[in-house]
Design a protein around this motif. Structure first.
Motif, mmCIF file in Angstrom:
data_model
loop_
_atom_site.group_PDB
_atom_site.id
_atom_site.type_symbol
_atom_site.label_atom_id
_atom_site.label_comp_id
_atom_site.label_asym_id
_atom_site.label_seq_id
_atom_site.Cartn_x
_atom_site.Cartn_y
_atom_site.Cartn_z
ATOM 1 N N UNK A 1 -16.046 22.369 -8.816
ATOM 2 C CA UNK A 1 -14.970 22.687 -9.710
ATOM 3 C C UNK A 1 -13.931 21.263 -9.685
ATOM 4 N N UNK A 2 -13.329 21.249 -10.695
ATOM 5 C CA UNK A 2 -12.573 19.926 -10.969
ATOM 6 C C UNK A 2 -11.548 19.603 -9.745
ATOM 7 N N UNK A 3 -10.931 20.770 -9.448
ATOM 8 C CA UNK A 3 -10.298 20.437 -8.182
ATOM 9 C C UNK A 3 -10.446 20.047 -6.885
ATOM 10 N N UNK A 4 -11.912 20.250 -6.798
ATOM 11 C CA UNK A 4 -12.610 19.807 -5.566
ATOM 12 C C UNK A 4 -12.861 18.258 -5.815
ATOM 13 N N UNK A 5 -13.233 17.794 -7.078
ATOM 14 C CA UNK A 5 -13.365 16.390 -7.344
ATOM 15 C C UNK A 5 -12.012 15.834 -6.996
ATOM 16 N N UNK A 6 -10.935 16.196 -7.480
ATOM 17 C CA UNK A 6 -9.741 15.828 -7.268
ATOM 18 C C UNK A 6 -9.261 15.405 -5.896
ATOM 19 N N UNK A 7 -9.569 16.476 -5.098
ATOM 20 C CA UNK A 7 -9.458 16.604 -3.690
ATOM 21 C C UNK A 7 -10.234 15.326 -3.199
ATOM 22 N N UNK A 8 -11.480 15.261 -3.429
ATOM 23 C CA UNK A 8 -12.393 14.088 -2.683
ATOM 24 C C UNK A 8 -11.601 12.682 -3.077
ATOM 25 N N UNK B 1 -19.191 13.456 -20.362
ATOM 26 C CA UNK B 1 -18.442 12.561 -19.592
ATOM 27 C C UNK B 1 -17.263 13.731 -18.794
ATOM 28 N N UNK B 2 -16.888 13.541 -17.718
ATOM 29 C CA UNK B 2 -16.182 14.213 -16.921
ATOM 30 C C UNK B 2 -14.815 13.742 -16.666
ATOM 31 N N UNK B 3 -13.966 14.455 -17.258
ATOM 32 C CA UNK B 3 -12.550 13.904 -16.835
ATOM 33 C C UNK B 3 -11.728 14.927 -16.126
ATOM 34 N N UNK B 4 -11.114 14.652 -15.271
ATOM 35 C CA UNK B 4 -10.249 15.417 -14.449
ATOM 36 C C UNK B 4 -8.899 14.726 -14.374
ATOM 37 N N UNK B 5 -7.835 15.553 -14.689
ATOM 38 C CA UNK B 5 -6.474 15.067 -14.753
ATOM 39 C C UNK B 5 -6.266 13.798 -15.783
ATOM 40 N N UNK B 6 -6.824 13.885 -16.673
ATOM 41 C CA UNK B 6 -6.892 13.099 -17.920
ATOM 42 C C UNK B 6 -7.506 11.729 -17.614
ATOM 43 N N UNK B 7 -8.110 11.724 -16.454
ATOM 44 C CA UNK B 7 -8.955 10.317 -16.244
ATOM 45 C C UNK B 7 -10.472 10.778 -15.889
ATOM 46 N N UNK B 8 -11.303 9.727 -16.506
ATOM 47 C CA UNK B 8 -12.897 10.163 -16.316
ATOM 48 C C UNK B 8 -13.319 9.773 -14.690
ATOM 49 N N UNK B 9 -13.939 10.879 -14.241
ATOM 50 C CA UNK B 9 -14.234 10.644 -12.727
ATOM 51 C C UNK B 9 -15.926 10.809 -12.783
ATOM 52 N N UNK B 10 -16.649 11.053 -13.754
ATOM 53 C CA UNK B 10 -18.041 11.206 -13.683
ATOM 54 C C UNK B 10 -18.715 11.540 -14.885
ATOM 55 N N UNK B 11 -20.030 11.335 -14.560
ATOM 56 C CA UNK B 11 -20.901 11.510 -15.763
ATOM 57 C C UNK B 11 -22.011 12.567 -15.642
ATOM 58 N N UNK B 12 -22.494 13.440 -16.479
ATOM 59 C CA UNK B 12 -23.515 14.439 -16.279
ATOM 60 C C UNK B 12 -24.717 13.981 -17.451
ATOM 61 N N UNK B 13 -25.711 13.916 -16.913
ATOM 62 C CA UNK B 13 -27.106 13.695 -17.858
ATOM 63 C C UNK B 13 -27.791 14.709 -17.775
ATOM 64 N N UNK B 14 -28.086 15.344 -18.979
ATOM 65 C CA UNK B 14 -28.646 16.752 -19.167
ATOM 66 C C UNK B 14 -30.445 16.478 -19.557
ATOM 67 N N UNK B 15 -30.883 17.269 -18.852
ATOM 68 C CA UNK B 15 -32.336 17.051 -19.357
ATOM 69 C C UNK B 15 -32.999 18.567 -19.601
ATOM 70 N N UNK B 16 -34.104 18.593 -20.146
ATOM 71 C CA UNK B 16 -34.891 19.864 -20.696
ATOM 72 C C UNK B 16 -35.337 20.371 -19.158
#
Length: 940
Positions: free
Chosen positions: A139-146, A63-78
């Protein structure tokens, strides 16, 4: 073995993928934490592993947090698992966030799927969210800018994210633009608005590609929400030229200069200014930056891409100074050269739209840009629009230039040998006859009188036949074979024209003293020099408007490269500027190609030669690359080609010395290297490997590539493991040239090429070369190439072929090809063809010498129908008048579309006569077998 390494051996594929994903996340500025140890104060971006979601949703891998708020999710696979099939799962996780967890919005805006090797990303902030492959994570900064951009958009205070802003661009302002530039910008923006990742623009040399790119950049920055644009070139001088274009660009709405509004940085170091809006650099420097190498030697940016190519394909990691989101758009100038092999990795790195600009796209260019040619502006149209000037051809042919020469060894004749590397000379009595072909000229043999004859003919005919009535030498660009050849040309020009040093100069990246860009500036804007000699430094892209003569003293095999070199002369120039450089000229109406090597009369192709490395890269350097571990197919092919030629020049004792060092003969070693890159052998090896493993089916592309790589490594092993052999081979290369001062050349022909049959011959040769080049890649050609035919050609095949040949650089129509063959030999061309696409079948068969006459496909079908009817009659089978009418309708359909089906009988002319129902009434149950028979008889 360390405990860490030992433990890694027992990790599951999923666990190995997690380790790689953790590593990449940290490199991209994320803090990676377990759910039980979560600490949102650790950094701006925090990736929390195994985060529990709502009941029924399971756990999110990250689970991806940026500036203490969740912004996204990452699913990992083999590793190896396809990711597009995972998207519903990761999207479901994005919906399953517990209500108590603070989020920027629900559903979550950013979704990643990754194996650690491959990563895909979806932004729900896009107008039509769809996943795309990315090199690594943002980078987190880029997601925050979006998110910030999107918030402004919802409040009506901005265009939103770049991809959203592209959909609301205002119409293109035509002020200051040529029609072609206006159309090109509009088509590019339409492609961008549809979120197509790559777009290709073909514009004739001199039609203003860079100016159009500056106008597009302005619009993307002002209206589209772009923050930074990368403009890539492949030569340093082209970067400087591009900077000048941006500096001179006045915006159409305000009239202010581009550089007054936006920061334009031309990279001369490996550091990008954070405040830059447009960054101009060579692909060589970008490649160096992404690999985090030391500062690049500026000389590397002036030499050819091929010569300075890295020794093997780079696997880029991550460069925090240049994150994948560093640019919104990457504009690739002269993209036909910049996007292949090792250089391509630099373009695949960025999460950006790619726009390719070129005058001469090849089939590889189309492939890289996903066949998305958004705009095409040909030289012919540019001439019609007076954006380009047209050209004439003047041929010079000499006896030695055509046939080589022979110097007899009479026991007294002394010849000079000059070492290309040291410049040292030695004299020796000629022991054996010196026999050389035209292809050896200025390679292994130098014949001064041959060059003298060509230059003298040029001088003598310049003001009477080439530029009648003129008194001053027009600005002339001469293409030489190599740097040494360029030196000899410069010296000969000064002698034959009885002029001083400044009359003729060499401009190559090896030029010392005055900088190449200073010489170029003088050549472009000053009276002196009148003639510039280059190898390939200014073969492409460089703008020299007053140039009136393009002189070929070197052969060119590549059609794309020839078109680029020829294109140096097409630029238009206003009369005042023109006369300041060439006072006795009035208006630049055309330019002249002076062809002293037959480049305008030989077939050019789009295929690469077996030797894929410039001759300036010596065998010793290639062998050293092998020693350092490089093992690529191109390297094996090149060394194999070089060793094959070397084997033909060595004496028996020298060949024995090599065989003793290698343990095998030189020809065997060379043959193994060449054979290692054979695609059919790689396919066979992969098939055998599958069979040995008990697997059915055809091998995958990855398996074929792996098989070829294994063959390459095996073939290179004798060189890799034997330093003595590499030393012997490097020592055997011949660096001496023989100076033939004995042979006297003579002029065979000199004059303008005005006979239309010459161009027709060129078209015919180019078409045959096109067929040979694409015999394994285009289905219509593949089907017709060998007799007996392996399968029947379909109309779909022909339609695709017609589309392919209509593309630049050929831009043929069946009619144009037909007229070319008609011009060459009317006695072998029957009827007026080329109107129908199916005539391409006749054209291909005639070009491949499968038919002695060129006949419209319609006529061939009619003749075969008549023959079939005669055969039926002789067999006692007769047809009624109505049946014969239907047979001719069926033949009409076959002539137009290469086959007939039952459905075809319900369309067109057949439908007017009752359609399929009527045909059944005429032929009964014999209709289907009859169609199948006619498809075989009339189409074969």
């Amino acid at each position: 073995m360390s405990d860490e390494v030992g433990a890694a051996e027992y990790l599951t594929p999923e666990e190995r993928a997690r380790l790689e994903i953790d590593k990449q996340l940290r490199a991209c500025g994320w803090e990676v934490q377990d759910h039980k140890a979560i600490n949102l104060s650790a950094g701006l971006g925090v990736a929390v592993r195994e985060f529990p979601l709502k009941k029924g949703y399971g756990r999110a891998d990250y689970l991806l947090y940026v500036d203490r708020k969740v912004v996204g999710v990452l699913e990992a696979k083999r590793e190896g698992q396809t990711l597009t099939g995972v998207e519903p799962q990761s999207g479901r996780y994005a919906d399953g966030l517990p209500d108590s967890v603070p989020a920027v919005r629900r559903p979550l805006p950013f979704v990643y799927e990754s194996t650690g090797i491959e990563t895909r990303f979806t932004s729900l902030l896009d107008p039509k969210p769809r996943s795309r492959e990315v090199h690594t994570f943002h980078r987190p900064e880029h997601l925050l800018e979006l998110l910030r951009q999107n918030e402004l958009f919802t409040r009506g205070e901005g265009p939103g994210t770049f991809r959203r802003g592209l959909g609301s661009m205002p119409p293109v302002n035509p002020k200051g633009l040529r029609l072609a530039q206006y159309e090109a910008i509009g088509q590019i923006e339409e492609s961008l608005a549809q979120d197509k990742p790559r777009a290709l623009v073909q514009m004739a040399t001199g039609s203003g590609k860079t100016y159009a790119a500056a106008s597009l950049s302005y619009r993307l920055l002002k209206f589209g929400g772009a923050k930074r644009i990368l403009f890539l070139v492949d030569r340093g001088n082209l970067g400087r030229q591009t900077l000048s274009e941006f500096e001179a660009f006045a915006t159409p709405d305000t009239g202010r200069l581009f550089t007054e509004l936006y920061n334009v940085q031309h990279l001369t170091t490996n550091t990008v200014n954070p405040a830059s809006n447009v960054v101009i650099t060579t692909i060589q420097r970008l490649h160096s930056m992404l690999r985090d190498e030391p500062e690049l030697d500026p000389k590397v940016e002036e030499s050819s891409l091929e010569e300075e190519a890295p020794r093997q394909v780079a696997e880029f990691g991550y460069n925090a100074a240049l994150p994948i989101e560093a640019f919104d758009v990457v504009i690739v100038d002269e993209c036909h050269r910049s996007i292949y092999g090792v250089w391509r990795q630099a373009l695949d790195y960025f999460d950006a739209h790619l726009i390719g600009l070129t005058a001469t796209p090849s089939k590889q260019t189309y492939g890289f840009f996903k066949q998305n040619l958004v705009f095409s502006y040909t030289h012919e149209r540019a001439v019609k629009d007076r954006v380009n000037v047209d050209f004439d051809v003047y041929r010079i042919r000499t006896r030695i230039g055509e046939n080589g020469s022979t110097v007899e060894a009479d026991g007294e004749t002394v010849v000079t040998f000059k070492d290309r590397l040291t410049g040292r000379t030695r004299q020796a009595v000629l022991e054996d006859d010196l026999i050389y072909s035209a292809s050896a000229l200025d390679r292994s043999v130098v014949a001064p009188d041959q060059l003298r004859t060509v230059i003298r003919t040029f001088r003598e005919r310049l003001f009477t036949e080439i530029f009648p009535g003129r008194t001053e030498v027009p600005k002339t660009l001469i293409f030489a074979k190599d740097d040494g050849h360029a030196d000899r040309i410069v010296q000969m020009l000064r002698e034959e024209f009885n002029e001083e040093n400044r009359f003729a100069v060499k401009i190559t990246y090896k030029t010392t003293g005055a900088k190449p860009e200073e010489l170029l500036s003088d050549f472009r804007t000053s009276y002196w020099p009148r003639i510039a000699v280059t190898v390939d430094m200014i073969a492409t892209g460089t703008d020299i408007k007053p140039l009136e003569c393009v002189f070929f003293l070197r052969e060119v095999k590549s059609r794309n490269f020839f078109e680029q070199m020829k294109g140096r002369g097409v630029r238009v120039i206003n009369d005042v500027d023109f006369q300041q450089v060439t006072p006795d000229a009035r208006t630049k109406t055309h330019f002249v190609i002076v062809d002293a090597v037959g480049v305008t009369t030989t077939a050019l192709n789009e295929t690469a030669p077996l030797d894929k490395t410039p001759k300036s890269v010596g065998l010793d350097k290639l062998l050293q690359r092998v020693a350092e571990g490089a093992a690529t197919p191109d390297l094996a092919s090149t060394i194999g080609s070089r060793l094959t030629r070397l084997a033909k020049t060595l004496s028996a004792p020298e060949l024995a010395e090599v065989a003793e060092s290698a343990g095998i003969s030189l020809s065997t070693l060379a043959g193994a290297l060449v054979a290692s890159v054979d695609p059919d052998a790689a396919l066979d090896a992969a098939s055998k490997a599958r069979a040995a493993a008990g697997q059915d089916g055809e091998p995958s592309e990855a398996e074929v590539i792996a098989a070829r790589q294994a063959r390459v490594e095996e073939a290179l092993q004798p060189l890799m493991a034997n330093p003595e052999l590499r030393t012997v081979l490097a020592r055997k290369r011949n660096t001496e040239r023989t100076i033939d001062e004995v042979s006297q050349d003579e002029l065979l022909e000199a004059g303008p090429v005005t006979d239309p049959s010459v161009r027709a011959q060129q078209t015919a040769q180019d078409f045959r070369a096109f067929l040979d080049t694409n015999r394994h890649e285009i289905e219509a050609i593949q089907a017709l190439y060998e007799v007996p035919y392996k399968r029947r050609v379909t109309f779909s095949d022909i339609r695709k072929l017609a589309t392919e040949i209509a593309r630049p650089p050929h831009q043929w129509t069946p009619k144009q090809l037909w007229e070319a063959y008609e011009q060459l030999d009317r006695s072998k061309v029957r009827g007026s063809g080329g109107e129908a696409r199916t005539d391409l079948v006749s054209l291909i068969r005639y070009a491949l010498a499968q038919e002695n006459e060129l006949v419209p496909y319609r006529s061939t079908v009619d003749e075969r129908l008549a023959g079939w009817l005669l055969t039926q009659q002789q067999a006692g089978r007769t047809f009624t008048k109505v049946q014969l009418e239907w047979l001719h309708r069926i033949a009409d359909i076959i002539a137009a579309s290469l086959e007939v089906t039952l459905d075809d009988l319900d369309e067109g002319e057949s439908a007017l006569h009752g359609g399929l129902g009527k045909a059944y009434g005429v032929f009964g149950n014999q209709l289907q077998p009859l169609l199948e028979e006619l498809n075989q008889v009339l189409v074969a």
